[in-house]
Design an enzyme around this catalytic site. Structure first.
Site, mmCIF file in Angstrom:
data_model
loop_
_atom_site.group_PDB
_atom_site.id
_atom_site.type_symbol
_atom_site.label_atom_id
_atom_site.label_comp_id
_atom_site.label_asym_id
_atom_site.label_seq_id
_atom_site.Cartn_x
_atom_site.Cartn_y
_atom_site.Cartn_z
ATOM 1 N N THR A 41 -7.621 -1.943 7.634
ATOM 2 C CA THR A 41 -8.028 -0.894 6.709
ATOM 3 C C THR A 41 -9.432 -1.222 6.216
ATOM 4 O OG1 THR A 41 -6.827 -2.201 5.071
ATOM 5 C CG2 THR A 41 -5.728 -0.205 5.897
ATOM 6 N N ASP A 90 -8.296 -4.776 13.445
ATOM 7 C CA ASP A 90 -8.063 -3.339 13.308
ATOM 8 C C ASP A 90 -7.486 -3.105 11.913
ATOM 9 O OD1 ASP A 90 -5.820 -0.992 15.043
ATOM 10 O OD2 ASP A 90 -7.400 -0.712 13.526
ATOM 11 N N ASP A 107 0.212 -7.759 11.364
ATOM 12 C CA ASP A 107 -0.074 -6.774 10.329
ATOM 13 C C ASP A 107 0.690 -7.168 9.065
ATOM 14 O OD1 ASP A 107 -1.097 -3.517 10.443
ATOM 15 O OD2 ASP A 107 0.007 -4.247 8.695
ATOM 16 N N GLY A 138 -3.266 -11.456 7.569
ATOM 17 C CA GLY A 138 -4.109 -11.917 8.687
ATOM 18 C C GLY A 138 -4.915 -13.150 8.370
ATOM 19 N N HIS A 155 -8.974 3.736 19.202
ATOM 20 C CA HIS A 155 -8.213 2.673 19.848
ATOM 21 C C HIS A 155 -8.865 2.225 21.166
ATOM 22 C CE1 HIS A 155 -4.743 4.137 17.227
ATOM 23 N NE2 HIS A 155 -5.085 2.936 16.793
ATOM 24 N N PRO A 211 -5.550 -4.900 0.414
ATOM 25 C CA PRO A 211 -5.175 -6.036 1.281
ATOM 26 C C PRO A 211 -6.187 -6.292 2.406
ATOM 27 C CG PRO A 211 -3.655 -4.183 1.572
ATOM 28 C CD PRO A 211 -4.521 -3.857 0.401
ATOM 29 N N GLN A 263 0.850 -1.205 0.000
ATOM 30 C CA GLN A 263 0.000 0.000 0.000
ATOM 31 C C GLN A 263 0.886 1.257 0.000
ATOM 32 O OE1 GLN A 263 -2.257 -1.255 3.442
ATOM 33 N NE2 GLN A 263 -0.371 -1.411 4.655
HETATM 34 N N1 SAM Z 1 -7.584 2.729 12.331
HETATM 35 C C1 SAM Z 1 -7.467 2.405 10.941
HETATM 36 C C2 SAM Z 1 -8.812 2.340 10.274
HETATM 37 O O1 SAM Z 1 -9.802 2.128 10.950
HETATM 38 O O2 SAM Z 1 -8.820 2.492 9.037
HETATM 39 C C3 SAM Z 1 -6.744 1.117 10.758
HETATM 40 C C4 SAM Z 1 -5.453 1.112 11.494
HETATM 41 S S1 SAM Z 1 -4.184 0.150 10.875
HETATM 42 C C5 SAM Z 1 -3.165 1.370 10.149
HETATM 43 C C6 SAM Z 1 -4.832 -0.765 9.516
HETATM 44 C C7 SAM Z 1 -3.849 -1.852 9.189
HETATM 45 O O3 SAM Z 1 -4.445 -2.948 8.510
HETATM 46 C C8 SAM Z 1 -2.686 -1.384 8.289
HETATM 47 O O4 SAM Z 1 -1.525 -1.300 9.055
HETATM 48 C C9 SAM Z 1 -2.591 -2.461 7.203
HETATM 49 O O5 SAM Z 1 -1.265 -2.790 6.868
HETATM 50 C C10 SAM Z 1 -3.336 -3.614 7.863
HETATM 51 N N2 SAM Z 1 -3.857 -4.635 6.947
HETATM 52 C C11 SAM Z 1 -4.548 -4.462 5.801
HETATM 53 N N3 SAM Z 1 -4.825 -5.665 5.239
HETATM 54 C C12 SAM Z 1 -4.301 -6.622 6.059
HETATM 55 C C13 SAM Z 1 -4.255 -8.040 6.027
HETATM 56 N N4 SAM Z 1 -4.817 -8.740 5.015
HETATM 57 N N5 SAM Z 1 -3.627 -8.690 7.047
HETATM 58 C C14 SAM Z 1 -3.058 -7.990 8.079
HETATM 59 N N6 SAM Z 1 -3.053 -6.638 8.158
HETATM 60 C C15 SAM Z 1 -3.682 -5.966 7.152
#
Ligand code: SAM
Length: 286
Positions: free
Chosen positions: A163, A161, A111, A143, A67, A168, A36
């Site tokens: 995206t 938590d 993550d 994940g 959070h 992804p 990303q």
């Molecule tokens: N608070 C934010 C929101 O609600 O949009 C999300 C916080 S965090 C930054 C979101 C995380 O999801 C990112 O770090 C991203 O890399 C992760 N992510 C996205 N797809 C994923 C997957 N398939 N497996 C694990 N992590 C994933």
């Protein structure tokens, strides 16, 4: 008058026909990882801002809302959480809140993108202050692959938590993912997932309930909370489990030995009260 991109960061929510802007002092970082595009800005009034693929992830000023509400309601709803899995959460704000619960023995955070964590360590160090806790394990993997390979009954609580359900993150809103979450949770295990805006994404919110239930969770319950930097400023998280998701350990909330800026037992209770239009849409479609 077009928004001046030199002085404003804007996230456009196309399907809602709305946008959210923050005045910026400077763009501090941008990189395309294998997963990303991550941008970091210094804003005039919200501190640091992280965006992923153009969508706001968090700001220094208001990330506590998200959070706290993604962590404490589910943990105080579970009778005795010890083993927690966080899927996503790369900024480590959720991890910090989970580790405030002293009875928790192990938190594994998975993550897909290590760069999110590395950049959070640099620009949001306050969110990463618990990363060295002996109970915390940071893993970097997809994940859905993690839960596919996890043993049955290996977690008490799973916090997703992620995206939004694009790119992804899309796999984390699927039947297969929820089925594996159900399998790796104990009988009284609980799942919670950020479930978008009740105002803008009611159909998606309803689909999340439907897919969680089809995947084996007997009960699902949405809670809502304010989140200024997200589209509509009104966000949600959805709990899933086989127990009463509206009952929680109120006494433990009232006597908790750690500070929270938003969450308390009254907020817990009121966050479960859904507006009429949301309740009606869920009743008509579940
Ligand atoms: N608070 C934010 C929101 O609600 O949009 C999300 C916080 S965090 C930054 C979101 C995380 O999801 C990112 O770090 C991203 O890399 C992760 N992510 C996205 N797809 C994923 C997957 N398939 N497996 C694990 N992590 C994933």
């Amino acid at each position: 008058m077009p928004i001046d991109q030199q002085h404003w960061f804007t996230e456009i929510c196309d399907d809602a026909g709305s946008a959210f802007s923050l005045r910026i002092k400077a763009k501090l970082h941008e990189e395309q990882t294998p997963y990303q595009k991550i941008e970091i800005y210094e804003t005039e009034t919200f501190g640091m801002l992280m965006a992923i693929d153009g969508f706001v992830m968090l700001s220094t000023r208001d990330n506590f809302l998200y959070h706290e509400m993604l962590s404490h309601p589910v943990l105080f709803t579970h009778p005795a959480p010890r083993r927690v899995l966080i899927i996503g959460g790369g900024d480590c704000g959720t991890l910090r809140e989970v580790l405030r619960h002293s009875d928790i023995e192990q938190v594994q955070q998975v993550d897909i993108d290590e760069q999110v964590t590395r950049l959070s360590e640099q620009y949001f160090p306050e969110l990463c202050e618990a990363n060295g806790d002996a109970r915390a394990e940071l893993h970097f993997a997809d994940g859905i692959k993690w839960v596919r390979e996890a043993e049955a009954n290996s977690y008490d609580v799973i916090i997703v938590d992620s995206t939004d359900p694009v790119g992804p993150g899309e796999v984390l809103f699927t039947h297969e993912f929820y089925q594996h979450c159900r399998r790796v949770l104990g009988d009284d295990g609980l799942l919670v997932q950020q479930s978008e805006s009740p105002m803008y994404h009611l159909d998606l919110l309803t689909r999340i309930h439907q897919i969680m239930r089809a995947a084996g969770f007997a009960r699902t319950q949405t809670l809502t909370f304010p989140q200024p930097v997200y589209p509509s400023g009104w966000w949600s998280a959805t709990l899933a489990g086989n127990t009463d998701l509206t009952a929680f350990r109120q006494r433990d909330v009232e006597t908790r030995p750690f500070p929270t800026l938003y969450y308390n037992h009254r907020i817990h209770q009121t966050s479960l009260a859904l507006p009429g239009f949301v309740e009606q849409h869920l009743q008509e479609n579940l």
